[in-house]
Design a protein around this motif. Sequence first.
Motif, PDB file in Angstrom:
ATOM      1  N   GLY A 141       0.681  -1.603   0.146  1.00  0.00           N
ATOM      2  CA  GLY A 141       0.271  -0.694   0.019  1.00  0.00           C
ATOM      3  C   GLY A 141       0.736   1.243  -0.036  1.00  0.00           C
ATOM      4  N   ASP A 196       3.404  -3.206   4.031  1.00  0.00           N
ATOM      5  CA  ASP A 196       4.647  -3.011   2.861  1.00  0.00           C
ATOM      6  C   ASP A 196       6.066  -3.398   3.403  1.00  0.00           C
ATOM      7  OD1 ASP A 196       6.233  -1.723   0.920  1.00  0.00           O
ATOM      8  OD2 ASP A 196       4.215  -0.576  -0.264  1.00  0.00           O
ATOM      9  N   MET A 211       5.366  -9.988   1.268  1.00  0.00           N
ATOM     10  CA  MET A 211       4.664 -10.581   0.853  1.00  0.00           C
ATOM     11  C   MET A 211       4.026 -11.801   0.687  1.00  0.00           C
ATOM     12  SD  MET A 211       3.175  -8.748  -2.789  1.00  0.00           S
ATOM     13  CE  MET A 211       3.643  -7.227  -2.397  1.00  0.00           C
ATOM     14  N   ILE A 240       0.231  -4.198  -7.959  1.00  0.00           N
ATOM     15  CA  ILE A 240       1.869  -5.385  -7.528  1.00  0.00           C
ATOM     16  C   ILE A 240       2.111  -6.587  -8.334  1.00  0.00           C
ATOM     17  CG2 ILE A 240       1.266  -6.417  -5.614  1.00  0.00           C
ATOM     18  CD1 ILE A 240       0.984  -3.577  -4.814  1.00  0.00           C
TER      19      ILE A 240
HETATM   20  C1  LIG Z   1       4.137  -0.510  -7.476  1.00  0.00           C
HETATM   21  S1  LIG Z   1       4.034  -0.159  -6.606  1.00  0.00           S
HETATM   22  C2  LIG Z   1       2.278   0.378  -6.033  1.00  0.00           C
HETATM   23  C3  LIG Z   1       1.738   0.791  -4.563  1.00  0.00           C
HETATM   24  C4  LIG Z   1       0.060   1.040  -4.203  1.00  0.00           C
HETATM   25  N1  LIG Z   1      -0.586  -0.199  -3.527  1.00  0.00           N
HETATM   26  C5  LIG Z   1      -0.145   1.917  -5.401  1.00  0.00           C
HETATM   27  O1  LIG Z   1      -0.853   1.957  -6.162  1.00  0.00           O
HETATM   28  O2  LIG Z   1       0.149   2.870  -5.361  1.00  0.00           O
HETATM   29  C6  LIG Z   1       4.238  -1.474  -5.793  1.00  0.00           C
HETATM   30  C7  LIG Z   1       4.434  -1.986  -3.741  1.00  0.00           C
HETATM   31  O3  LIG Z   1       4.605  -2.958  -3.402  1.00  0.00           O
HETATM   32  C8  LIG Z   1       6.260  -2.959  -2.004  1.00  0.00           C
HETATM   33  N2  LIG Z   1       6.660  -4.481  -2.063  1.00  0.00           N
HETATM   34  C9  LIG Z   1       7.538  -4.627  -3.442  1.00  0.00           C
HETATM   35  N3  LIG Z   1       8.371  -5.890  -2.639  1.00  0.00           N
HETATM   36  C10 LIG Z   1       7.518  -6.423  -1.300  1.00  0.00           C
HETATM   37  C11 LIG Z   1       7.154  -7.758  -0.818  1.00  0.00           C
HETATM   38  N4  LIG Z   1       8.136  -8.633  -1.152  1.00  0.00           N
HETATM   39  N5  LIG Z   1       6.341  -6.976   0.319  1.00  0.00           N
HETATM   40  C12 LIG Z   1       5.361  -6.197   0.753  1.00  0.00           C
HETATM   41  N6  LIG Z   1       5.406  -5.006   0.079  1.00  0.00           N
HETATM   42  C13 LIG Z   1       5.881  -4.900  -1.244  1.00  0.00           C
HETATM   43  C14 LIG Z   1       7.163  -1.830  -2.703  1.00  0.00           C
HETATM   44  O4  LIG Z   1       7.266  -1.316  -1.789  1.00  0.00           O
HETATM   45  C15 LIG Z   1       5.925  -0.249  -3.497  1.00  0.00           C
HETATM   46  O5  LIG Z   1       5.300   0.471  -2.021  1.00  0.00           O
END
Ligand SMILES: C[S@@+](CC[C@H](N)C(=O)[O-])C[C@H]1O[C@@H](n2cnc3c(N)ncnc32)[C@H](O)[C@@H]1O
Length: 354
Positions: A198, A221, A242, A257
């Motif tokens: 998020g 996150d 995740m 995501i």
């Molecule tokens: C493209 S961004 C999307 C952010 C948000 N959902 C939006 O739509 O604006 C992807 C998000 O996934 C998070 N992320 C990446 N790898 C992750 C992981 N292994 N577990 C949890 N979050 C993760 C990143 O930090 C980032 O905030």
Amino acid sequence: MEEESRESRNTARLRMMELANMISVPMSLNAIVRLNVPDAIWEGGSNTPLSAAQILARVLPSGDPENLQRILRMLTSYRVFQEQVTHSERKYSLTEIGKTLVTDADGLSYGYGPYVLQHHQDALMGAWPLVHEAVVDPTCEPFVKVHGEPAYGYYGKRPEMNDLMQKAMSGISVPVMTALLDVYDGFGGVQRLVDVGGSAGDSLRMILRKHPHVREGINFDLPEVVAKAPQIPRVTHVGGNMLESIPAADAIFMKWILTTWTDDEVKLIMENCYKALPVGGKMIVCDSMLPEKTDESHRTRALLEADIMVMTIYKTKGKQRTEEEFRRLGHLAGFPHIQAFYIDYVFTILEFRK
Ligand SMILES: C[S@@+](CC[C@H](N)C(=O)[O-])C[C@H]1O[C@@H](n2cnc3c(N)ncnc32)[C@H](O)[C@@H]1O
């Protein structure tokens, strides 16, 4: 006939020249955002046509108006600006496309400026000459080849990159979430909602504001990302991964995501969602659906271009997917019921029900 083929060869050479010089477009966008040109023209909503010299006077103590005008003219041809020519003086205002770059135009968002800047930081730019390496060796991202570690880990160690990433996500998310919440009504009966990945929590903030019955939002996150997220009423920030596990909830929201993960990883993330949900609970995926047909539309191009960005920066085998591909992965993860809502040119909602 001869005339016709001469013309088509001419057009082909012209088109290739345009394609080969295309880098001028995003780099000039980057330049006008860095120079704060959109905000200077917008100036609280006036959007009065200004000459390059007038714009420059608003953004810098001194500079070269002729060079700024060269950039403005080129971007006018991509409809970022509108040009008025009177007595050989050129003046520029923002088009609807240009207005997306204005900061805080509606008091809610950073606009698309940080997104432009995020994409053109040195660290990301360094990976682009290696796109072909993703074909030669798909086991390692061009970004990793250059920097020795994956993009999200790299951002996490650099507070300024982390901050820009959050602002870029907010700038895109706020207008998209406004459109989504106008037409999508799938949060009924949800009391505890998790937003996976998020970022700064903007999506949750907007969902909770629209749906007061959602008692608790969990912004889930990476630990270094949630550490910088602002306090939001009814929202708890939880750090984690995740790919390991996802906090339990009545419904899970996941926006933008899944494209950065491989098919196996998407299946794993979906399985983690499945475990976190009660029977009847929903995993609400908001992502781009790649069209089956390859055409020249702006939508297809924007999605296919983003696909190469994912391949280069985030995961060589992460990808934009068609609705069918998402459905197949959802079924493999155990979700029997899937429904699609097309809400926006870029984002679609896929509701997977356990
Ligand atoms: C493209 S961004 C999307 C952010 C948000 N959902 C939006 O739509 O604006 C992807 C998000 O996934 C998070 N992320 C990446 N790898 C992750 C992981 N292994 N577990 C949890 N979050 C993760 C990143 O930090 C980032 O905030």
